[in-house]
Design an enzyme around this catalytic site. Structure first.
Site, PDB file in Angstrom:
ATOM      1  N   HIS A   1      21.247  12.676  -8.340  1.00 56.93           N
ATOM      2  CA  HIS A   1      22.242  12.001  -9.185  1.00 56.93           C
ATOM      3  C   HIS A   1      22.102  12.523 -10.610  1.00 56.93           C
ATOM      4  O   HIS A   1      21.044  12.369 -11.221  1.00 56.93           O
ATOM      5  CB  HIS A   1      22.005  10.480  -9.184  1.00 56.93           C
TER       6      HIS A   1
ATOM      7  N   HIS B   1      19.476  16.212  -2.772  1.00 59.79           N
ATOM      8  CA  HIS B   1      20.126  14.908  -3.046  1.00 59.79           C
ATOM      9  C   HIS B   1      19.767  14.501  -4.471  1.00 59.79           C
ATOM     10  O   HIS B   1      18.644  14.085  -4.744  1.00 59.79           O
ATOM     11  CB  HIS B   1      19.628  13.844  -2.057  1.00 59.79           C
TER      12      HIS B   1
ATOM     13  N   HIS C   1      24.626   7.700   3.576  1.00 60.05           N
ATOM     14  CA  HIS C   1      23.764   6.611   3.097  1.00 60.05           C
ATOM     15  C   HIS C   1      23.661   5.634   4.268  1.00 60.05           C
ATOM     16  O   HIS C   1      24.587   4.889   4.536  1.00 60.05           O
ATOM     17  CB  HIS C   1      24.352   5.931   1.856  1.00 60.05           C
TER      18      HIS C   1
ATOM     19  N   LYS D   1      30.039  12.885   1.247  1.00 61.88           N
ATOM     20  CA  LYS D   1      29.078  11.782   1.233  1.00 61.88           C
ATOM     21  C   LYS D   1      29.722  10.497   1.749  1.00 61.88           C
ATOM     22  O   LYS D   1      30.758  10.070   1.247  1.00 61.88           O
ATOM     23  CB  LYS D   1      28.568  11.582  -0.197  1.00 61.88           C
TER      24      LYS D   1
ATOM     25  N   HIS E   1      17.806  10.215   2.351  1.00 63.54           N
ATOM     26  CA  HIS E   1      16.673   9.362   1.939  1.00 63.54           C
ATOM     27  C   HIS E   1      16.228   8.391   3.027  1.00 63.54           C
ATOM     28  O   HIS E   1      16.290   7.186   2.848  1.00 63.54           O
ATOM     29  CB  HIS E   1      16.986   8.617   0.634  1.00 63.54           C
TER      30      HIS E   1
ATOM     31  N   HIS F   1      18.809   5.403 -14.514  1.00 67.37           N
ATOM     32  CA  HIS F   1      19.467   4.237 -15.126  1.00 67.37           C
ATOM     33  C   HIS F   1      18.694   3.955 -16.405  1.00 67.37           C
ATOM     34  O   HIS F   1      17.460   4.085 -16.419  1.00 67.37           O
ATOM     35  CB  HIS F   1      19.372   2.996 -14.227  1.00 67.37           C
TER      36      HIS F   1
ATOM     37  N   ASP G   1      16.774  12.102  -4.592  1.00 67.47           N
ATOM     38  CA  ASP G   1      17.530  10.885  -4.947  1.00 67.47           C
ATOM     39  C   ASP G   1      17.143  10.430  -6.358  1.00 67.47           C
ATOM     40  O   ASP G   1      17.204   9.240  -6.664  1.00 67.47           O
ATOM     41  CB  ASP G   1      17.316   9.758  -3.942  1.00 67.47           C
TER      42      ASP G   1
ATOM     43  N   ALA H   1      19.463  -0.129  -8.811  1.00 68.86           N
ATOM     44  CA  ALA H   1      18.602   0.592  -7.859  1.00 68.86           C
ATOM     45  C   ALA H   1      18.487   2.052  -8.268  1.00 68.86           C
ATOM     46  O   ALA H   1      19.502   2.685  -8.568  1.00 68.86           O
ATOM     47  CB  ALA H   1      19.199   0.492  -6.462  1.00 68.86           C
TER      48      ALA H   1
END
Ligand code: DOR
Ligand code: ZN
Length: 348
Positions: A18, A16, A139, A102, A177, A254, A250, A266
């Site tokens: 990003h 998982h 999620h 997802k 997660h 940012h 996860d 988040a």
């Protein structure tokens, strides 16, 4: 696997992740490819990765951003919307492009506005996925404003996940997660069609880390860190060796300006030091022998992929000197601070 002050495991994968796009993709990708051979790539871009054509284009952008000589395969996913076409999903799976779909409940987290609000609208896609054995990554949080943020995972299991699984026999599901004892118990009580990823940061922080002594925006992620009893349940699950629990970091970059903000984003960015953090956690739990299952064996087992043939060695010595921030032309990204020194160096 050999043990002592040095630990050699099959090379890990991240189930998982990003990676974002553009400058951020370029900045964070080497942090993952340094230690991981494959990753399940989250589709919550703006706009999201909805169709097979979107996933092909995104995969090509990731491959073009790879550091020189990196051995890394992005495992693509599709973002489920109420308009997703089951035939497009089936074709994307059959071609080997897509490894999961997802599900974001609409409004649950970063870039989830196009997610699912009416679950009856995705019945056809879920039935197709059950038939072809394509996993649904979930999620697992309700978005009902009446439900306390700390209860959203447990309520999701009762109100949404369990009904979906009952009405779609054979659907393979990864609870992404998980952050609660309830999530751990739900996985344990079910069969091999249900698994869960656990992040590095949820094994390390509880809600006190986030809120005591001032708000720590770099510990704010979704699902939000819960109370200590839940962190301990996650540690027990991750270190148990149970094939249904595996690593999904996860890791979610940012820029600092958007984390340290009146309405902060988040996400914890853990790609850089995840393997050192995990070795420390598993050592604290006297479970170093279970690390390889969590990071390198259970995930491929669930996804029906071979375990990586290469190995990664961790060696224990003086504290690891890792960067506190990763530079990106959009702005710096803060690396997760576990709050204790890390002694396990990735040496090969
Ligand atoms: O903390 C999170 N960050 N949780 C998510 O579900 C999304 C992610 C992101 O994309 O930033
Ligand atoms: Zn995520």
């Amino acid at each position: 696997m050999s043990l002592s002050l040095s630990l050699t495991i099959q090379t890990p994968d991240d189930w998982h992740l990003h990676l974002r796009d553009g400058a951020m993709l370029k900045a964070v990708l080497p942090e993952t490819t340094r230690h991981f051979t494959r990753a399940i790539i989250m589709p919550n871009l703006v706009p999201p990765v909805v169709t097979a054509a979107d996933a092909t284009a995104y995969r090509d952008r990731i491959l073009a951003a790879l550091p020189e000589g990196a051995d890394f395969t992005p495992l693509m996913t599709l973002y489920l919307t109420e308009d997703t076409d089951p035939k497009d999903v089936a074709a994307a799976h059959a071609s080997g492009l897509v490894h999961a779909v997802k599900l974001y409940p609409a409004g649950a987290t970063t870039n989830s506005a196009l997610g699912v609000a009416d679950f009856t609208k995705v019945r056809g896609v879920l039935e197709t996925m059950a038939e072809i054995g394509l996993p649904l990554c979930v999620h697992g949080e309700v978005t009902d404003p009446a439900i306390d943020i700390f209860d959203r995972e447990a309520v999701f299991i009762d109100r949404v996940l369990d009904p979906i699984r009952r009405t779609t026999p054979g659907l393979r599901v990864v609870m992404e997660h998980i952050t609660t004892k309830d999530g751990v118990e739900y996985v344990r009580a079910n069969d091999a069609d249900l698994a869960a990823t656990i992040t590095t940061h949820h094994l390390i922080i509880n809600r006190n880390h986030l809120l005591v002594g001032g708000i720590k925006p770099h510990y704010y992620c979704l699902p939000i860190a819960k109370r200590e009893q839940h962190r301990l349940a996650l540690r027990a699950a991750a270190t148990s060796g149970d094939a249904r629990f595996f690593l999904g970091t996860d890791s979610a970059p940012h820029v600092d300006a958007l984390k340290e903000h009146a309405c902060g984003c988040a996400g914890c960015f853990t790609a850089t030091n995840t393997m050192s953090c995990l070795a420390e956690v598993f050592e604290q739990e006297n479970a170093l022998e279970a690390l390889e299952k969590f990071t390198s064996r259970n995930g491929p087992g669930f996804y029906g992929l071979p375990v990586n043939q290469t190995t990664l060695t961790l060696t224990k010595s003086t504290p690891v000197d890792y960067p506190s921030k990763i530079a990106c032309t959009d702005g710096p990204v803060t690396v997760f601070d576990p709050g204790f020194p890390l002694h396990w160096h990735v040496t090969t």
